[in-house]
Scaffold this motif. Structure first.
Motif, short mmCIF file in Angstrom:
data_model
loop_
_atom_site.label_atom_id
_atom_site.label_comp_id
_atom_site.label_asym_id
_atom_site.label_seq_id
_atom_site.Cartn_x
_atom_site.Cartn_y
_atom_site.Cartn_z
N SER A 29 0.86 -1.18 0.00
CA SER A 29 0.00 0.00 0.00
C SER A 29 0.89 1.23 0.00
O SER A 29 2.11 1.12 0.08
CB SER A 29 -0.90 -0.01 1.24
N PRO A 31 2.04 5.35 -1.53
CA PRO A 31 2.38 5.94 -2.83
C PRO A 31 3.42 5.11 -3.59
O PRO A 31 4.17 4.34 -2.99
CB PRO A 31 2.95 7.32 -2.46
N ASP A 32 3.42 5.27 -4.93
CA ASP A 32 4.27 4.46 -5.80
C ASP A 32 5.74 4.45 -5.41
O ASP A 32 6.43 3.45 -5.58
CB ASP A 32 4.17 4.96 -7.26
N ASP A 33 6.26 5.59 -4.90
CA ASP A 33 7.69 5.65 -4.60
C ASP A 33 7.99 5.38 -3.12
O ASP A 33 9.13 5.51 -2.68
CB ASP A 33 8.28 7.00 -5.04
N ARG A 35 6.32 2.48 -1.15
CA ARG A 35 5.38 1.40 -0.89
C ARG A 35 5.67 0.73 0.46
O ARG A 35 6.82 0.58 0.86
CB ARG A 35 5.48 0.34 -1.99
N GLU A 74 9.32 -0.44 -12.95
CA GLU A 74 8.35 0.56 -12.48
C GLU A 74 8.54 0.68 -10.97
O GLU A 74 8.54 -0.33 -10.27
CB GLU A 74 6.91 0.10 -12.74
N ASN A 75 8.64 1.94 -10.50
CA ASN A 75 8.86 2.20 -9.08
C ASN A 75 7.91 1.44 -8.17
O ASN A 75 8.31 0.90 -7.14
CB ASN A 75 8.67 3.70 -8.80
N LYS A 76 6.64 1.41 -8.55
CA LYS A 76 5.65 0.86 -7.63
C LYS A 76 5.79 -0.66 -7.47
O LYS A 76 5.22 -1.23 -6.56
CB LYS A 76 4.23 1.23 -8.05
N TYR A 77 6.57 -1.30 -8.38
CA TYR A 77 6.80 -2.74 -8.25
C TYR A 77 8.24 -3.05 -7.84
O TYR A 77 8.71 -4.17 -7.99
CB TYR A 77 6.46 -3.44 -9.57
N SER A 78 8.95 -2.04 -7.32
CA SER A 78 10.33 -2.26 -6.88
C SER A 78 10.36 -3.24 -5.70
O SER A 78 9.48 -3.24 -4.85
CB SER A 78 10.95 -0.93 -6.45
#
Ligand code: ADP
Ligand code: MG
Length: 371
Positions: A29, A31-33, A35, A74-78
């Motif tokens: 959960s 923000p993308d950068d 998580r 993608e940042n959100k899947y780092s």
């Protein structure tokens, strides 16, 4: 058929670099950068395998996918939040970046496999949730490296194999969830194994429609009705809900029998069905449950799923729960410690039950240390 190699089949791992394919596809959960991991269950589930290797002097390198990036970073899947949590739990264990940042993972590209196994001495697969995918990190390394199933994968396979080979009777399967089309294959197999098959969730409406009942605007897969009718034909072992709760044409909460009026939407099995299904579970000696009985995320339609979860917790039967949403429902109602086995893989557990094998398992059985 060769047997599935387990950790002991790797021989001496001291000083070896071992690649461990884990399923660290954790819920996130924020923000993308930045998580945050909302549940680290899947990371903790891999610890028995990781510590087994560490205690025997291996260097452990983990690799996993996370979410559904399409072959680009993608940042959100780092993997960063997972890497930080892993460092807290088992300091010194490495974790590669998200495997699906490379398009070669899902394509099973030989060049990507080569990059994964470079400098690696042995391979362990502990990612049951991905074992039904013929992806590079699953089927590639066992072609050249000594390989084994980790403890989590080993246990998942033992449980599902047991359901296929020697279930205690009565064996009851409870199916729900959304997509009947995806689950029809497993229903055919289940009917050759079980004494009773209980059907709830959105998929019950395709079966009710197959009996000629109007289902209003409920989810219903018209192209599957013929197959459902063939499965139902005279089979007294299949239990469908006798009552349904949902919303009427004005959007108000309503309870119906098996026939829904025009414009009504069914979102849960009714209290009578929940009680009847619970009785079947209480009488069983083995139960497999996949898929919630209703749209349990909405509390108005959680009652059916809650009642089934409670019966799973209370029955003396050997109980197995498979499926992301069924497991989440079980946890939401506080019953996750009261069943015998919660599978970490929804699709994988259904496919293993249906076919008796998975690409990831076949790959391990073909590894050079077992051949
Ligand atoms: P699992 O992950 O346990 O295998 P599925 O993914 O097949 O289960 O289905 C879970 C989803 O089905 C849940 O999001 C739930 O809200 C939905 N669902 C269940 N019953 C209904 C229904 N009657 N109408 C609409 N959605 C439903
Ligand atoms: Mg699901």
């Amino acid at each position: 058929m060769a047997r599935l190699p387990i950790l002991e089949d790797l021989g001496d791992v001291s000083g070896k670099r071992v690649l461990v394919r884990t399923d660290f596809n954790v819920p996130l959960s924020g923000p993308d950068d930045a998580r945050v991991i909302s549940d680290d269950f899947r990371i903790r589930a891999a610890l028995p395998t990781i510590t087994w290797l560490l205690q025997r002097g291996a260097d452990v390198v983990c690799a996993s996918h996370l979410g559904r990036p399409k072959g680009i970073a993608e940042n959100k899947y780092s993997m960063m939040p997972v890497r930080e949590r892993l460092q807290e739990l088992v300091p010194g264990v490495e974790l590669l970046e998200n495997l699906r940042f490379n398009a070669g993972e899902e394509k099973n590209d030989p060049d990507f496999v080569s990059s994964l196994v470079r400098g690696i001495d042995a391979y362990v697969d502990d990612a049951f949730g991905a074992a039904h995918r013929a992806h590079a990190s699953i089927v590639g390394p066992p072609r050249t490296l000594p390989s084994a199933a980790g403890r989590l994968l080993q246990r998942e396979v033992e449980v599902i194999d047991g359901l296929r080979r020697a279930p205690k009777h009565p064996f009851v399967a409870v199916l729900g969830g959304a997509k009947v089309g995806d689950k029809l294959g497993v229903i055919e197999t289940l009917l050759s194994l079980v004494d009773e098959l209980v059907i709830g969730g959105a998929m019950c409406f395709t079966f009710l429609a197959a009996l000629g009942h109007p289902v209003g605007d409920s989810m219903c897969e018209l192209d599957q009705i013929t197959t459902c009718r063939r499965l139902l034909d005279g089979d007294k072992r299949i239990h469908l809900p006798e009552d349904i709760t949902g919303l009427d044409v004005n959007g108000d909460y309503a309870t119906y029998g098996q026939r829904l009026p025009t414009g009504a939407k069914g979102f849960d099995i009714g209290p009578g069905s929940a009680a009847a299904f619970s009785d079947v579970i209480m009488e069983a000696r083995t139960v497999f449950w996949n898929g919630p009985m209703g749209m349990f995320e909405d509390l108005r339609f959680a009652a059916g799923t809650r009642t089934i979860a409670q019966a799973m917790a209370e029955t003396k039967a050997f109980t197995v729960v498979g499926g992301g949403d069924s497991a989440a429902a079980l946890a939401q109602f506080g019953f996750q410690d009261d069943v015998d086995h919660v599978s970490t893989g929804g699709g994988a557990s259904l496919e293993l039950l249906e076919l008796g094998d998975l690409p990831g398992l076949a790959a391990l059985r073909g590894a050079p240390n077992v051949r």
